[in-house]
Scaffold this motif. Structure first.
Motif, PDB file in Angstrom:
ATOM      1  N   ALA A  31      14.574   9.196  37.357  1.00 40.05           N
ATOM      2  CA  ALA A  31      13.200   9.656  37.555  1.00 40.05           C
ATOM      3  C   ALA A  31      13.174  11.155  37.862  1.00 40.05           C
ATOM      4  O   ALA A  31      12.269  11.864  37.430  1.00 40.05           O
ATOM      5  N   GLN A  32      14.162  11.653  38.569  1.00 44.72           N
ATOM      6  CA  GLN A  32      14.223  13.074  38.901  1.00 44.72           C
ATOM      7  C   GLN A  32      14.516  13.930  37.675  1.00 44.72           C
ATOM      8  O   GLN A  32      14.214  15.112  37.663  1.00 44.72           O
ATOM      9  N   ASP A  33      15.096  13.352  36.645  1.00 42.61           N
ATOM     10  CA  ASP A  33      15.420  14.086  35.423  1.00 42.61           C
ATOM     11  C   ASP A  33      14.245  14.125  34.445  1.00 42.61           C
ATOM     12  O   ASP A  33      14.358  14.711  33.373  1.00 42.61           O
ATOM     13  N   GLN A  34      13.129  13.495  34.794  1.00 40.12           N
ATOM     14  CA  GLN A  34      11.991  13.392  33.884  1.00 40.12           C
ATOM     15  C   GLN A  34      10.915  14.434  34.215  1.00 40.12           C
ATOM     16  O   GLN A  34      10.678  14.758  35.373  1.00 40.12           O
ATOM     17  N   LEU A  35      10.271  14.935  33.179  1.00 47.52           N
ATOM     18  CA  LEU A  35       9.168  15.888  33.302  1.00 47.52           C
ATOM     19  C   LEU A  35       7.968  15.355  32.537  1.00 47.52           C
ATOM     20  O   LEU A  35       8.115  14.711  31.511  1.00 47.52           O
ATOM     21  N   ILE A  37       4.923  16.729  30.369  1.00 46.07           N
ATOM     22  CA  ILE A  37       4.500  17.942  29.673  1.00 46.07           C
ATOM     23  C   ILE A  37       3.411  17.596  28.660  1.00 46.07           C
ATOM     24  O   ILE A  37       3.186  16.422  28.353  1.00 46.07           O
ATOM     25  N   THR A  38       2.780  18.634  28.138  1.00 52.26           N
ATOM     26  CA  THR A  38       1.795  18.476  27.062  1.00 52.26           C
ATOM     27  C   THR A  38       2.189  19.413  25.934  1.00 52.26           C
ATOM     28  O   THR A  38       2.531  20.572  26.179  1.00 52.26           O
ATOM     29  N   ILE A  39       2.132  18.910  24.700  1.00 53.46           N
ATOM     30  CA  ILE A  39       2.380  19.743  23.521  1.00 53.46           C
ATOM     31  C   ILE A  39       1.128  19.712  22.658  1.00 53.46           C
ATOM     32  O   ILE A  39       0.615  18.642  22.314  1.00 53.46           O
ATOM     33  N   ILE A  40       0.631  20.899  22.323  1.00 49.88           N
ATOM     34  CA  ILE A  40      -0.562  21.058  21.494  1.00 49.88           C
ATOM     35  C   ILE A  40      -0.158  21.792  20.221  1.00 49.88           C
ATOM     36  O   ILE A  40       0.563  22.793  20.278  1.00 49.88           O
ATOM     37  N   LEU A  41      -0.624  21.298  19.074  1.00 48.38           N
ATOM     38  CA  LEU A  41      -0.370  21.946  17.781  1.00 48.38           C
ATOM     39  C   LEU A  41      -1.685  22.465  17.222  1.00 48.38           C
ATOM     40  O   LEU A  41      -2.685  21.746  17.196  1.00 48.38           O
ATOM     41  N   LYS A  42      -1.667  23.745  16.770  1.00 47.67           N
ATOM     42  CA  LYS A  42      -2.862  24.370  16.197  1.00 47.67           C
ATOM     43  C   LYS A  42      -2.502  25.075  14.900  1.00 47.67           C
ATOM     44  O   LYS A  42      -1.409  25.614  14.762  1.00 47.67           O
ATOM     45  N   GLU A  43      -3.462  25.079  13.974  1.00 42.98           N
ATOM     46  CA  GLU A  43      -3.345  25.891  12.768  1.00 42.98           C
ATOM     47  C   GLU A  43      -4.668  26.602  12.572  1.00 42.98           C
ATOM     48  O   GLU A  43      -5.727  25.966  12.605  1.00 42.98           O
ATOM     49  N   ASP A  44      -4.602  27.912  12.367  1.00 42.78           N
ATOM     50  CA  ASP A  44      -5.808  28.732  12.227  1.00 42.78           C
ATOM     51  C   ASP A  44      -6.786  28.448  13.366  1.00 42.78           C
ATOM     52  O   ASP A  44      -7.989  28.256  13.159  1.00 42.78           O
ATOM     53  N   LEU A  53       3.568  13.891  27.188  1.00 43.70           N
ATOM     54  CA  LEU A  53       4.873  13.246  27.096  1.00 43.70           C
ATOM     55  C   LEU A  53       5.617  13.246  28.423  1.00 43.70           C
ATOM     56  O   LEU A  53       5.404  14.124  29.260  1.00 43.70           O
ATOM     57  N   THR A  54       6.505  12.286  28.567  1.00 46.65           N
ATOM     58  CA  THR A  54       7.495  12.288  29.637  1.00 46.65           C
ATOM     59  C   THR A  54       8.834  12.512  28.952  1.00 46.65           C
ATOM     60  O   THR A  54       9.218  11.749  28.069  1.00 46.65           O
ATOM     61  N   VAL A  55       9.519  13.597  29.343  1.00 43.03           N
ATOM     62  CA  VAL A  55      10.745  14.003  28.657  1.00 43.03           C
ATOM     63  C   VAL A  55      11.851  14.279  29.674  1.00 43.03           C
ATOM     64  O   VAL A  55      11.604  14.430  30.864  1.00 43.03           O
ATOM     65  N   ASN A  56      13.070  14.382  29.168  1.00 45.96           N
ATOM     66  CA  ASN A  56      14.230  14.691  29.985  1.00 45.96           C
ATOM     67  C   ASN A  56      14.304  16.202  30.205  1.00 45.96           C
ATOM     68  O   ASN A  56      14.276  16.978  29.245  1.00 45.96           O
ATOM     69  N   LYS A  57      14.405  16.628  31.460  1.00 50.67           N
ATOM     70  CA  LYS A  57      14.408  18.057  31.767  1.00 50.67           C
ATOM     71  C   LYS A  57      15.651  18.777  31.246  1.00 50.67           C
ATOM     72  O   LYS A  57      15.678  19.996  31.168  1.00 50.67           O
ATOM     73  N   LYS A  58      16.678  18.022  30.865  1.00 51.78           N
ATOM     74  CA  LYS A  58      17.909  18.634  30.370  1.00 51.78           C
ATOM     75  C   LYS A  58      17.862  18.911  28.872  1.00 51.78           C
ATOM     76  O   LYS A  58      18.815  19.432  28.314  1.00 51.78           O
ATOM     77  N   GLU A  59      16.751  18.573  28.210  1.00 52.14           N
ATOM     78  CA  GLU A  59      16.632  18.794  26.767  1.00 52.14           C
ATOM     79  C   GLU A  59      15.805  20.050  26.505  1.00 52.14           C
ATOM     80  O   GLU A  59      14.797  20.306  27.162  1.00 52.14           O
ATOM     81  N   SER A  60      16.230  20.811  25.512  1.00 51.76           N
ATOM     82  CA  SER A  60      15.512  22.036  25.156  1.00 51.76           C
ATOM     83  C   SER A  60      14.184  21.684  24.487  1.00 51.76           C
ATOM     84  O   SER A  60      13.982  20.560  24.006  1.00 51.76           O
ATOM     85  N   TYR A 111      13.906  25.698  28.243  1.00 50.09           N
ATOM     86  CA  TYR A 111      13.866  24.440  28.993  1.00 50.09           C
ATOM     87  C   TYR A 111      12.594  24.402  29.825  1.00 50.09           C
ATOM     88  O   TYR A 111      12.274  25.359  30.539  1.00 50.09           O
ATOM     89  N   LEU A 112      11.865  23.313  29.707  1.00 47.35           N
ATOM     90  CA  LEU A 112      10.554  23.184  30.316  1.00 47.35           C
ATOM     91  C   LEU A 112      10.620  22.786  31.783  1.00 47.35           C
ATOM     92  O   LEU A 112      11.647  22.333  32.267  1.00 47.35           O
ATOM     93  N   LYS A 113       9.468  22.946  32.454  1.00 49.24           N
ATOM     94  CA  LYS A 113       9.300  22.519  33.837  1.00 49.24           C
ATOM     95  C   LYS A 113       8.179  21.494  33.876  1.00 49.24           C
ATOM     96  O   LYS A 113       7.340  21.425  32.974  1.00 49.24           O
ATOM     97  N   ASP A 114       8.150  20.714  34.936  1.00 51.38           N
ATOM     98  CA  ASP A 114       7.134  19.682  35.083  1.00 51.38           C
ATOM     99  C   ASP A 114       5.736  20.295  35.023  1.00 51.38           C
ATOM    100  O   ASP A 114       5.468  21.313  35.662  1.00 51.38           O
ATOM    101  N   GLY A 115       4.864  19.699  34.212  1.00 52.11           N
ATOM    102  CA  GLY A 115       3.483  20.156  34.093  1.00 52.11           C
ATOM    103  C   GLY A 115       3.248  21.219  33.042  1.00 52.11           C
ATOM    104  O   GLY A 115       2.103  21.628  32.824  1.00 52.11           O
TER     105      GLY A 115
END
Length: 126
Positions: A31-35, A37-44, A53-60, A111-115
């Protein structure tokens, strides 16, 4: 004979309790290794996808993107996301920012941080 049975039962209970506490610790570490995050995709300037998403903090960031989207790559650079591709003739390229600020490194080294909120934008550079 009764003493041996009671001794055996006490030993069995102790081993069972010991095994239970050992299983709980890796769950805490996981649980401590999880973050989150939000990913938004835009075009023009138009948003076309958003994932919380909930992701592993050790992944780029690049690894996370590769797990969540269909990417096209040129060496370590993302050139297409889910069919939305860069176009050098039109001077359109993918750029990303994190919490409104553009990092100084490629996604493979970030590497991302929580939030964190990551926004990928495919726009014409001027």
């Amino acid at each position: 004979m009764k003493k041996n049975i009671y001794g055996f039962l006490i030993l069995l209970v102790m081993l069972t309790l010991g095994a239970c506490t050992q299983k709980a610790e890796p769950a805490k570490e996981k649980a401590q290794d999880q973050l989150k995050i939000t990913i938004i995709l835009k075009e023009d300037k138009q948003e076309f996808d958003k994932k919380e998403l909930t992701v592993n903090k050790k992944e780029s960031l690049q690894t996370i993107m590769d797990q969540q989207f269909k990417l096209e790559m040129d060496q370590d650079f993302i050139t297409g996301i889910d069919g939305h591709k860069q176009n050098a003739q039109e001077n359109k390229y993918w750029l990303y920012d994190v919490n409104g600020k553009q990092p100084d490194v490629a996604a493979v080294d970030y590497y991302l941080k929580d939030g964190d909120v990551v926004t990928w934008t495919l726009n014409k550079l001027e």
